[in-house]
Write an enzyme that holds these catalytic residues in place. Structure first.
Site, PDB file in Angstrom:
ATOM      1  N   ARG A 147       0.856  -1.187   0.000  1.00  0.00           N
ATOM      2  CA  ARG A 147       0.000   0.000   0.000  1.00  0.00           C
ATOM      3  C   ARG A 147       0.895   1.241   0.000  1.00  0.00           C
ATOM      4  O   ARG A 147       1.633   1.477   0.951  1.00  0.00           O
ATOM      5  CB  ARG A 147      -0.902   0.013   1.233  1.00  0.00           C
ATOM      6  CG  ARG A 147      -1.681   1.310   1.358  1.00  0.00           C
ATOM      7  CD  ARG A 147      -2.618   1.321   2.550  1.00  0.00           C
ATOM      8  NE  ARG A 147      -3.269   2.623   2.619  1.00  0.00           N
ATOM      9  CZ  ARG A 147      -3.155   3.487   3.636  1.00  0.00           C
ATOM     10  NH1 ARG A 147      -2.433   3.186   4.699  1.00  0.00           N
ATOM     11  NH2 ARG A 147      -3.771   4.644   3.596  1.00  0.00           N
ATOM     12  N   HIS A 195      -3.169  10.862   0.598  1.00  0.00           N
ATOM     13  CA  HIS A 195      -2.604  10.708   1.944  1.00  0.00           C
ATOM     14  C   HIS A 195      -2.097  12.082   2.388  1.00  0.00           C
ATOM     15  O   HIS A 195      -0.920  12.273   2.663  1.00  0.00           O
ATOM     16  CB  HIS A 195      -1.506   9.638   1.944  1.00  0.00           C
ATOM     17  CG  HIS A 195      -1.235   9.015   3.283  1.00  0.00           C
ATOM     18  ND1 HIS A 195      -1.372   7.673   3.535  1.00  0.00           N
ATOM     19  CD2 HIS A 195      -0.832   9.558   4.470  1.00  0.00           C
ATOM     20  CE1 HIS A 195      -1.051   7.407   4.798  1.00  0.00           C
ATOM     21  NE2 HIS A 195      -0.721   8.545   5.388  1.00  0.00           N
TER      22      HIS A 195
HETATM   23  C1  GBH Z   1      -1.227   7.303  10.587  1.00  0.00           C
HETATM   24  O1  GBH Z   1      -1.883   8.238  11.378  1.00  0.00           O
HETATM   25  C2  GBH Z   1      -0.902   7.916   9.270  1.00  0.00           C
HETATM   26  O2  GBH Z   1      -1.788   7.461   8.275  1.00  0.00           O
HETATM   27  C3  GBH Z   1       0.516   7.668   8.842  1.00  0.00           C
HETATM   28  O3  GBH Z   1       0.838   8.528   7.792  1.00  0.00           O
HETATM   29  C4  GBH Z   1       1.429   7.852  10.028  1.00  0.00           C
HETATM   30  O4  GBH Z   1       2.782   7.830   9.676  1.00  0.00           O
HETATM   31  C5  GBH Z   1       1.139   6.752  10.990  1.00  0.00           C
HETATM   32  O5  GBH Z   1      -0.215   6.722  11.312  1.00  0.00           O
HETATM   33  C6  GBH Z   1       1.942   6.840  12.285  1.00  0.00           C
HETATM   34  O6  GBH Z   1       1.632   7.992  12.995  1.00  0.00           O
HETATM   35  O7  GBH Z   1      -3.288  10.347  21.641  1.00  0.00           O
HETATM   36  O8  GBH Z   1      -1.863   8.627  22.475  1.00  0.00           O
HETATM   37  O9  GBH Z   1      -4.164   8.159  22.057  1.00  0.00           O
HETATM   38  C7  GBH Z   1      -2.080   7.843  12.716  1.00  0.00           C
HETATM   39  C8  GBH Z   1      -3.056   8.688  13.462  1.00  0.00           C
HETATM   40  C9  GBH Z   1      -3.468   9.826  15.450  1.00  0.00           C
HETATM   41  C10 GBH Z   1      -3.015   7.480  15.573  1.00  0.00           C
HETATM   42  C11 GBH Z   1      -3.093   9.972  16.877  1.00  0.00           C
HETATM   43  C12 GBH Z   1      -2.738   7.610  17.061  1.00  0.00           C
HETATM   44  C13 GBH Z   1      -3.178   9.198  18.990  1.00  0.00           C
HETATM   45  C14 GBH Z   1      -2.633   8.378  20.035  1.00  0.00           C
HETATM   46  N1  GBH Z   1      -2.773   8.717  14.868  1.00  0.00           N
HETATM   47  N2  GBH Z   1      -3.389   8.768  17.613  1.00  0.00           N
HETATM   48  S1  GBH Z   1      -3.003   8.902  21.672  1.00  0.00           S
END
Ligand code: GBH
Length: 451
Positions: free
Chosen positions: A75, A119
């Site tokens: 992907r 993305h």
């Molecule tokens: C993804 O987003 C993206 O699609 C990707 O590009 C990125 O590199 C990857 O994940 C890693 O970050 O506040 O401690 O509960 C992830 C989205 C949003 C997931 C914040 C975890 C919060 C954790 N993230 N979320 S917490």
């Protein structure tokens, strides 16, 4: 580990701005992430994706790493400003040619291409015209999807229209921590609706070209009520009510319209959400056209409490206590993956298409030891737990067709720059040297054993 179905697709995930570099080559236009990363104080380590993993030039080496790993699916995402430098008008042939080469080299190695169309790297010219606040961006996205699918639709097996529209909405348009770095606190809803409309228009365009499955990659996170101490045992009724509101916001805002053809109750309470002027007749039909698959990105559950007095939001997010954490501080909770998959099945029943896990993974501060090897035991523990949790959901009757791990290699992690490493393959960002970690060997063995 129990066997997985013989045709289960083990894979890896990446995204364009996080790995490609080559941001001015072959006619690529600027995206909102080029603009944002070059502004002062936006990125933790003050880096940009100008070079990233230099994948644009090194893709053959990266495909060879995937082939040795044994994955059946990859992907990746297509950078919209490579295909349409200003977000409209004819395709830029040199930009499309890169993805053409990439797709062919994947197929030569028996790896199925799974392409994300968006993305987060919106052409800057479209942002200058309002970005996703502007309904026209949805139409532009449909046209871009048509160009991409026209060129690649004979070979791409799975299309993901949008990546995590909820995150692009919250981090990019409410908190301002991601590009475009705005805080539309008075009237955020158009960014929700126009992304979904863009999805629907893109899905229809893709269906005109080829037979690839049409899907979208959403982020899901179980909303766990907790008390002030971050434990579920400490939650009371007001915390449970707050968690239900957060669940509707995070997990249903971008899924109920797709699978049920309507927004969740409560959306009209978003500030300025004048639904009648934004959601036009026919939009929800476009948005809810059947999908061939649903992409699920899962990282961790979210602890939710009732807000303190006068808090601006009807919930307050709280760190879950009692779990190990990754280098991001995110809790490691494999059973949250089982829970979210089973919940999706319960919530949407027969309308739920087959699921693909389109992202799951973790970051740790791993680097080479004295002998040069990288022993990322914590990552193996995380992945092993989550693959078992996936298996448990499948045993409970949820159909899952593939698992694309985030990420093939360490890359440019948005507002964190290069400081958060999610890869199975270590990247030295000075030399661009690639070194498979212990988790790479672990995943290769898992794939060989269970397929
Ligand atoms: C993804 O987003 C993206 O699609 C990707 O590009 C990125 O590199 C990857 O994940 C890693 O970050 O506040 O401690 O509960 C992830 C989205 C949003 C997931 C914040 C975890 C919060 C954790 N993230 N979320 S917490």
């Amino acid at each position: 580990m129990d066997q997985f179905p013989a045709d289960f697709r083990w894979g890896v995930s990446t995204s364009s701005y996080q790995i490609e570099g080559a941001v001015t080559e072959d006619g690529r236009g600027a995206s909102i992430w080029d603009t944002f990363s070059h502004q002062p104080d936006r990125i933790g380590d003050a880096t940009t994706g100008d070079v990233a993993c230099d994948h644009y030039h090194r893709y053959a080496e990266d495909v060879a790493l995937m082939a040795d790993l044994g994955v059946r699916a990859y992907r990746f995402s297509i950078a919209w400003p490579r295909v349409q430098p200003t977000g409209s008008g004819p395709a830029n042939p040199a930009g499309l040619a890169f993805y053409d080469r990439l797709v062919d080299s994947l197929l030569e190695r028996g790896i199925e291409p799974a392409a994300t169309l968006f993305h987060w790297d919106l052409p800057q010219a479209l942002q200058d015209a309002g970005g996703w606040t502007n309904r026209d961006t949805a139409a532009r996205f449909g046209e871009y999807a048509d160009l991409a699918a026209r060129a690649l639709g004979d070979r791409v097996r799975l299309w993901l229209t949008l990546n995590e529209p909820i995150i692009h909405f919250t981090l990019g348009h409410l908190l301002g921590l991601h590009a475009p770095g705005v805080q539309l606190l008075d009237n955020p809803f158009p960014v929700v609706h126009h992304q979904l409309l863009g999805h629907g228009l893109a899905a229809a365009a893709i269906r005109q070209h080829g037979t690839g499955a049409v899907s979208i990659a959403n982020n899901y996170s179980p909303a766990w009520p907790v008390g002030a101490d971050g434990t579920r045992a400490g939650a009371d009724d007001s915390d449970r009510a707050a968690a239900a509101v957060y669940d509707a916001f995070h997990n249903r805002l971008f899924t109920d319209p797709l699978l049920h053809g309507r927004y969740p109750d409560g959306v009209e309470r978003l500030p300025g959400a004048d639904l009648d002027s934004i959601v036009l007749d026919g939009d929800l039909e476009v948005i809810s056209a059947p999908l061939d698959a649903l992409g699920v990105n899962y990282y961790n559950p979210t602890g939710v409490r009732a807000p303190g007095h006068d808090g601006p939001l009807p919930f307050e997010l709280t760190q879950l206590s009692g779990y190990p954490t990754t280098a991001f501080g995110w809790p490691v909770v494999p059973e949250g993956l089982t829970e979210i998959l089973v919940t999706l099945k319960q919530r949407y029943g027969d309308r739920l298409p087959p699921i693909w896990i389109t992202e799951n993974g973790c970051c740790y501060d791993d680097g080479p030891g004295p002998d040069g090897s990288i022993v990322d035991t914590d990552r193996i523990t995380y992945l092993d737990g989550h693959v078992r949790a996936l298996r448990a959901a499948m045993d409970a009757g949820v159909r899952v067709d593939g698992y694309c791990l985030w990420s093939l290699m360490d890359n440019w992690e948005w507002a964190e720059g290069f400081t958060k490493r999610f890869g199975l393959v270590h990247v030295d960002f000075d030399t661009q040297g690639r070194t498979p970690k212990a988790s790479y060997a672990w995943y290769r063995d898992l794939i060989a054993r269970s397929s």
